[in-house]
Design a protein around this motif. Structure first.
Motif, PDB file in Angstrom:
ATOM      1  N   TYR A 152      85.612  75.151  74.242  1.00 24.05           N
ATOM      2  CA  TYR A 152      86.023  75.512  75.426  1.00 24.05           C
ATOM      3  C   TYR A 152      87.412  75.236  75.940  1.00 24.05           C
ATOM      4  O   TYR A 152      88.095  74.419  75.147  1.00 24.05           O
ATOM      5  CB  TYR A 152      85.085  74.492  76.493  1.00 24.05           C
ATOM      6  N   ASN A 153      87.921  75.623  76.869  1.00 22.86           N
ATOM      7  CA  ASN A 153      89.333  75.392  77.313  1.00 22.86           C
ATOM      8  C   ASN A 153      89.256  74.259  78.477  1.00 22.86           C
ATOM      9  O   ASN A 153      88.632  74.459  79.660  1.00 22.86           O
ATOM     10  CB  ASN A 153      89.816  76.737  77.997  1.00 22.86           C
ATOM     11  N   ARG A 155      91.827  72.664  80.093  1.00 20.62           N
ATOM     12  CA  ARG A 155      92.560  72.735  81.114  1.00 20.62           C
ATOM     13  C   ARG A 155      91.973  73.521  82.082  1.00 20.62           C
ATOM     14  O   ARG A 155      91.877  73.321  83.152  1.00 20.62           O
ATOM     15  CB  ARG A 155      94.003  73.227  80.675  1.00 20.62           C
ATOM     16  N   ALA A 156      91.677  74.907  81.719  1.00 20.92           N
ATOM     17  CA  ALA A 156      90.970  75.777  82.587  1.00 20.92           C
ATOM     18  C   ALA A 156      89.898  75.387  83.313  1.00 20.92           C
ATOM     19  O   ALA A 156      89.292  75.507  84.379  1.00 20.92           O
ATOM     20  CB  ALA A 156      91.097  77.266  81.867  1.00 20.92           C
ATOM     21  N   LEU A 157      88.675  74.822  82.466  1.00 19.94           N
ATOM     22  CA  LEU A 157      87.484  74.460  82.972  1.00 19.94           C
ATOM     23  C   LEU A 157      87.849  73.068  83.961  1.00 19.94           C
ATOM     24  O   LEU A 157      87.158  72.928  84.913  1.00 19.94           O
ATOM     25  CB  LEU A 157      86.570  74.121  81.846  1.00 19.94           C
ATOM     26  N   LYS A 175      81.355  83.321  82.084  1.00 19.14           N
ATOM     27  CA  LYS A 175      82.381  82.847  81.561  1.00 19.14           C
ATOM     28  C   LYS A 175      82.028  82.188  79.938  1.00 19.14           C
ATOM     29  O   LYS A 175      82.968  81.545  79.482  1.00 19.14           O
ATOM     30  CB  LYS A 175      83.307  81.781  82.264  1.00 19.14           C
ATOM     31  N   GLY A 236      91.770  83.416  78.250  1.00 21.40           N
ATOM     32  CA  GLY A 236      91.098  82.695  79.366  1.00 21.40           C
ATOM     33  C   GLY A 236      89.988  83.743  80.136  1.00 21.40           C
ATOM     34  O   GLY A 236      89.518  83.301  81.108  1.00 21.40           O
ATOM     35  N   LEU A 239      85.514  80.654  79.221  1.00 24.00           N
ATOM     36  CA  LEU A 239      86.047  79.194  79.251  1.00 24.00           C
ATOM     37  C   LEU A 239      85.184  78.567  78.317  1.00 24.00           C
ATOM     38  O   LEU A 239      85.661  77.305  77.924  1.00 24.00           O
ATOM     39  CB  LEU A 239      85.744  78.755  80.773  1.00 24.00           C
ATOM     40  N   ASP A 255      97.383  76.516  71.026  1.00 25.65           N
ATOM     41  CA  ASP A 255      96.821  76.115  72.601  1.00 25.65           C
ATOM     42  C   ASP A 255      96.075  74.563  72.234  1.00 25.65           C
ATOM     43  O   ASP A 255      94.982  74.795  72.084  1.00 25.65           O
ATOM     44  CB  ASP A 255      95.977  77.068  73.108  1.00 25.65           C
ATOM     45  N   ASP A 257      94.907  72.816  74.335  1.00 24.91           N
ATOM     46  CA  ASP A 257      93.820  72.834  75.409  1.00 24.91           C
ATOM     47  C   ASP A 257      92.458  73.233  75.218  1.00 24.91           C
ATOM     48  O   ASP A 257      91.697  72.913  75.611  1.00 24.91           O
ATOM     49  CB  ASP A 257      94.038  73.269  76.701  1.00 24.91           C
TER      50      ASP A 257
END
Length: 370
Positions: A152-153, A155-157, A175, A236, A239, A255, A257
């Motif tokens: 999973y990401n 930062r985005a989550l 997502k 992105g 997620l 990345d 993240d």
């Protein structure tokens, strides 16, 4: 009945699997593998340092091909020859263990001479030694191993994920991706439901399918993927997803993240294994190459490049003592050398039997649109 109709049975008896071994007079072998699954020289991608060192030491040249892109596709490519008692012109192949199980059941691969493979005998990870499909691992030796978990990401989550069940949280609707392959996807989903995947039942399988079917209708699952989930996660568009440990280690270089998690309910430990097809012309040379990759120094060099779970635990000390900070850091990565705590959450799923496969594949493929 097949013989009476003039159709050769697919199964090949033990006595018909070996051919004349030309290893003594032909110092060569052909090795078929997946793309990007061996070390290469940064300055010259056409060079493969561990293979070059093997040739220099033994005088055996290796024709290395990156021709395996899909287990089923490769099965279809070599199956007709093996079924008909013909050589495949390959001395060594690598397939996922669920496909290796099919090769072993059909009698399409030869037993290796473990007396000539002291490094395999001495260094193979104990957790990988006893697959149900190949007692004693006489036909198949892990090339690399890996973990299916969730990526999973962070930062985005904006929060952490620690459970496969969290993939179904409302804020992840649309997502999330799951793996499309039956053998790749279902064990992790069964673990999320509390099933013991070492002895899962058909009820466990159908419970997962019922769950996934509902999530598809609700448009919670964005799509089903092969390895292209990497693009979705990097862009992105997604997620969180089912993922393989080695892929995520490589993603993290670009990345940080991106996180990989062995879920609290458990993750699946799997392997992709080396096998020698029937009638291989250079069996002894192939066995020698297999054993070479189980030398801890060689296994460490390969692990540092591919970043999957190393099937040679002794390679960890080689990297730790290398004097190189980056290599030493890899030695401490539990996704390459799982520690005791992580190993306690990993399980090797039992095989899908040939009797189960047709019905299960029909249901799963209908869900994922294959």
């Amino acid at each position: 009945m097949l013989a009476a109709c003039g159709v050769r049975p697919a199964y090949v008896p033990e006595g018909e699997r070996s051919g004349r071994d030309l290893s003594g007079r032909e110092p060569s072998l052909t090795f078929a593998n997946w793309p990007l699954y061996i070390d290469t020289d940064d300055a010259d991608p056409g060079r493969r340092p561990t293979l070059d060192a093997f040739r220099k030491r033994t005088g055996i040249s290796v024709r290395y091909t990156e021709e395996i892109n899909d287990n089923d596709e490769f099965f279809g490519k070599v199956g007709p020859a093996l079924m008909n008692g013909q050589a495949t012109d390959r001395d060594l192949i690598v397939v996922s263990d669920w496909m290796a199980a099919r090769f072993v059941r059909l009698g399409w691969v030869q037993k290796m001479d473990r007396a000539a493979q002291s490094h395999v005998a001495g260094h193979l990870d104990p957790q990988l030694r006893r697959p149900a499909f190949d007692p004693g691992r006489l036909h198949a030796v892990p090339w690399q191993s890996g973990i299916t978990g969730i990526a999973y990401n962070r930062r985005a989550l904006g929060r952490e994920l620690r459970s496969t069940r969290q993939l179904w949280d409302a804020d992840l609707r649309g997502k999330v991706t799951l793996l499309s392959g039956l053998d790749e996807a279902v064990a992790l989903l069964m673990q999320a439901n509390g099933a013991d995947v070492t002895r899962w039942t058909q009820d466990d399988f159908h419970a997962v399918c019922d769950q996934v079917e509902k999530l598809v209708r609700e448009k919670h699952i964005r799509r089903f993927t092969g390895n292209d989930y990497i693009k979705d996660l990097s862009s992105g568009d997604v997620l969180a997803c089912q993922a393989y440990s080695g892929d995520v280690i490589q993603l993290q270089a670009d990345d940080p993240d991106i996180e990989f998690v062995v879920p609290e309910e458990g993750g699946e430990l799997w392997a992709e294994s080396l096998m020698i097809p029937n009638l291989a012309r250079h069996k002894a040379n192939a066995e020698r190459l297999v054993d070479y990759y189980y030398e801890p120094e060689v296994a460490a060099e390969l692990a540092a490049w591919v970043n999957y779970v190393c099937p040679v635990p002794a390679a960890q000390a080689v990297l730790a003592d290398s004097g190189d900070a980056e290599l030493a850091a890899l030695a401490e990565d539990p996704l390459i050398f799982p520690d005791r705590e992580m190993r306690g959450r990993l399980a090797i799923a039992r095989d899908i039997t040939s009797a189960e496969r047709r019905t299960m594949a029909q249901r799963w493929n209908a869900l994922v649109g294959l």
